[in-house]
Motif scaffolding. Sequence first.
Motif, mmCIF file in Angstrom:
data_model
loop_
_atom_site.group_PDB
_atom_site.id
_atom_site.type_symbol
_atom_site.label_atom_id
_atom_site.label_comp_id
_atom_site.label_asym_id
_atom_site.label_seq_id
_atom_site.Cartn_x
_atom_site.Cartn_y
_atom_site.Cartn_z
ATOM 1 N N THR A 101 0.846 -1.194 0.000
ATOM 2 C CA THR A 101 0.000 0.000 0.000
ATOM 3 C C THR A 101 0.878 1.239 0.000
ATOM 4 N N ALA A 102 0.522 2.194 -0.830
ATOM 5 C CA ALA A 102 1.253 3.459 -0.892
ATOM 6 C C ALA A 102 0.274 4.610 -0.740
ATOM 7 N N ALA A 103 0.673 5.614 0.038
ATOM 8 C CA ALA A 103 -0.148 6.811 0.235
ATOM 9 C C ALA A 103 0.599 8.008 -0.325
ATOM 10 N N LEU A 104 -0.111 8.817 -1.121
ATOM 11 C CA LEU A 104 0.481 10.000 -1.739
ATOM 12 C C LEU A 104 -0.310 11.241 -1.367
ATOM 13 N N THR A 105 0.394 12.344 -1.198
ATOM 14 C CA THR A 105 -0.247 13.647 -0.999
ATOM 15 C C THR A 105 -0.027 14.565 -2.192
ATOM 16 N N ASP A 106 0.871 14.188 -3.075
ATOM 17 C CA ASP A 106 1.116 14.956 -4.297
ATOM 18 C C ASP A 106 0.341 14.293 -5.429
ATOM 19 N N PHE A 107 -0.828 14.848 -5.743
ATOM 20 C CA PHE A 107 -1.684 14.227 -6.748
ATOM 21 C C PHE A 107 -1.150 14.417 -8.161
ATOM 22 N N ALA A 108 -0.221 15.348 -8.354
ATOM 23 C CA ALA A 108 0.378 15.520 -9.676
ATOM 24 C C ALA A 108 1.207 14.296 -10.058
ATOM 25 N N ALA A 109 1.780 13.621 -9.056
ATOM 26 C CA ALA A 109 2.591 12.432 -9.317
ATOM 27 C C ALA A 109 1.763 11.158 -9.341
ATOM 28 N N LEU A 110 0.524 11.243 -8.909
ATOM 29 C CA LEU A 110 -0.296 10.045 -8.734
ATOM 30 C C LEU A 110 -0.535 9.308 -10.044
ATOM 31 N N GLY A 111 -0.957 10.022 -11.077
ATOM 32 C CA GLY A 111 -1.259 9.366 -12.344
ATOM 33 C C GLY A 111 -0.043 8.704 -12.962
ATOM 34 N N ASP A 112 1.113 9.374 -12.886
ATOM 35 C CA ASP A 112 2.336 8.819 -13.463
ATOM 36 C C ASP A 112 2.760 7.559 -12.720
ATOM 37 N N LEU A 113 2.731 7.598 -11.374
ATOM 38 C CA LEU A 113 3.112 6.432 -10.592
ATOM 39 C C LEU A 113 2.158 5.266 -10.844
ATOM 40 N N THR A 114 0.864 5.551 -10.887
ATOM 41 C CA THR A 114 -0.124 4.493 -11.117
ATOM 42 C C THR A 114 0.122 3.788 -12.451
ATOM 43 N N THR A 115 0.372 4.575 -13.487
ATOM 44 C CA THR A 115 0.598 3.997 -14.814
ATOM 45 C C THR A 115 1.878 3.178 -14.854
ATOM 46 N N ARG A 116 2.934 3.685 -14.243
ATOM 47 C CA ARG A 116 4.209 2.965 -14.259
ATOM 48 C C ARG A 116 4.135 1.669 -13.457
#
Length: 230
Positions: A101-116
């Motif tokens: 499980t990973a928690a992010l507060t920077d939503f700008a990085a969320l889409g890129d991390l999810t795709t990768r």
Amino acid sequence: MATPAAHGTPDAPLLVVRGETTLEADPDIARLGITVTARGRDRRTTLDDLTRRNTEVLDLIRSYGDAVTEVSTGAVSVAPELAPHGRGERVRGHHGHVHVTAALTDFAALGDLTTRLASLDLTRVDGPWWELRPDSPVHREARRQAVRDAVRRATEYAEALDTSVAALIELTDLGGEATGGRPQGALERRTLRRAAATEDTPPEPLDLEPERMRVRAEVRAQFTMVPPHL
């Protein structure tokens, strides 16, 4: 002066009301669930593949630095697969998985991390789940508004009797909740391949729009009133 009885008296009528409110707010946290899988004919190969893929996932998540506020490993499983037919306990292979499980507060990085993450071999990504921080000021404001709502209701009931509220006897927090934040689905490598021009072309980052959260608070308040003339 003695405290009026909880059930009220003719000289100190009891007025019991509820106060509630629902606020909307943008989430503070996005959580992803990542499941890494490995399969092999023997246990050692399966464990080696699972370890390598788990390390690859963790390294990728940590490469996003402060954008990721929490990384934790949940369930780990490695089990034999028995042959469906035949006598005895004949093992035809092994399979294993690790849940991260990973928690992010920077939503700008969320889409890129999810795709990768979803582009990695035998890796499933679930989420995101949107959340508010436990200490978010939205929770405090919801409680404040719920109390004000209780006072307003008590005042209106008292005014309907041509009297006024005298004193607060008891205030009970009935709890609250933050709703919303439904996961936007699960992604796996085979899903993203269809969107890529070639196997070597990385897919475009997903555009993940945060869902508004609804924060609800409710209280129960007991007041005494100035005795009305009925």
